[in-house]
Design a protein around this motif. Sequence first.
Motif, short mmCIF file in Angstrom:
data_model
loop_
_atom_site.label_atom_id
_atom_site.label_comp_id
_atom_site.label_asym_id
_atom_site.label_seq_id
_atom_site.Cartn_x
_atom_site.Cartn_y
_atom_site.Cartn_z
N LEU A 3 -5.95 2.10 1.67
CA LEU A 3 -5.72 2.83 0.43
C LEU A 3 -4.30 2.54 -0.03
O LEU A 3 -3.34 2.73 0.73
N THR A 5 -1.60 3.40 -3.11
CA THR A 5 -1.31 4.19 -4.30
C THR A 5 -0.26 3.49 -5.16
O THR A 5 0.45 2.61 -4.68
N ILE A 27 -8.87 0.08 -1.51
CA ILE A 27 -8.99 1.11 -2.54
C ILE A 27 -7.64 1.23 -3.20
O ILE A 27 -6.63 1.42 -2.52
N SER A 29 -5.20 3.18 -6.18
CA SER A 29 -5.13 4.43 -6.92
C SER A 29 -3.91 4.45 -7.82
O SER A 29 -2.89 3.82 -7.53
N VAL A 67 -12.46 8.68 -0.88
CA VAL A 67 -12.19 7.71 0.19
C VAL A 67 -13.13 7.97 1.36
O VAL A 67 -13.68 7.04 1.97
N GLN A 71 -15.98 5.48 3.47
CA GLN A 71 -15.74 5.08 4.86
C GLN A 71 -17.03 4.73 5.61
O GLN A 71 -16.97 4.25 6.73
N LEU A 76 -10.98 3.78 7.36
CA LEU A 76 -9.64 3.77 6.81
C LEU A 76 -8.63 3.64 7.94
O LEU A 76 -8.60 4.45 8.85
N ILE A 79 -2.75 3.60 4.91
CA ILE A 79 -2.46 4.15 3.59
C ILE A 79 -1.07 3.64 3.21
O ILE A 79 -0.11 3.83 3.97
#
Length: 226
Positions: A3, A5, A27, A29, A67, A71, A76, A79
Amino acid sequence: MILITGASSGLGAALAKCYLEDNQQVIISGRNKARLDAVTQGQGTHICAIDADLTSDTSVSALFDQVGLLQAQSRLHTIIHCAGSGYFGAIENQNPAAISALLQNNIMSAIMLVREAVKRYRDQAVNVVVVMSTAAQVAKAGESTYCAAKWAVRGFIESVRLELKGSPMKIIAVYPGGMDTDFWATSGKTIDTSCFMSADEAANMLKQALVSSQHGYVADITINRA
């Protein structure tokens, strides 16, 4: 699964492309869905975008709920928090509303994201990488409130590290120097960035530094520009 951001531009977007080259499930964001979609365009099925306001606890919780649904495809494990903004100038000339936005975008976003990650994953082997700035290491004239925000984030994550002692979750602090990105266009500071690192250069260096072994990992990473 990773993930990232703050991935609608700059370092976050560059990191997403780096990890996609390794066929990682990514992913991304950010607050701007259109800009996130532009990053995912043409990148295949290993990337998806979820818009979220990281200064809002309900939005952060909703992000992690989504999220969690993904999975089923992949666990995951990392991050990377790149979200933030800059605002510079002599303190007497800084606008109170802009200062408040700066603190929200940098401090509250980091606190809300890490808080939710720890709630959900503290007993799992998840690396939480918090990208700050070399402004969190040394004071800089004309960057007083920006330094204040980054020093606050540094104090926060170092404290959370102590709370996670003995946990498989790890907090990794990253301090990048100047990068030639859109960050400067909205910072209020006019500066020649032609000799700065590109986002792609910084992303490649950070990705290499984040490689861990069975019994060790790099906890603090400073990426200086030449």
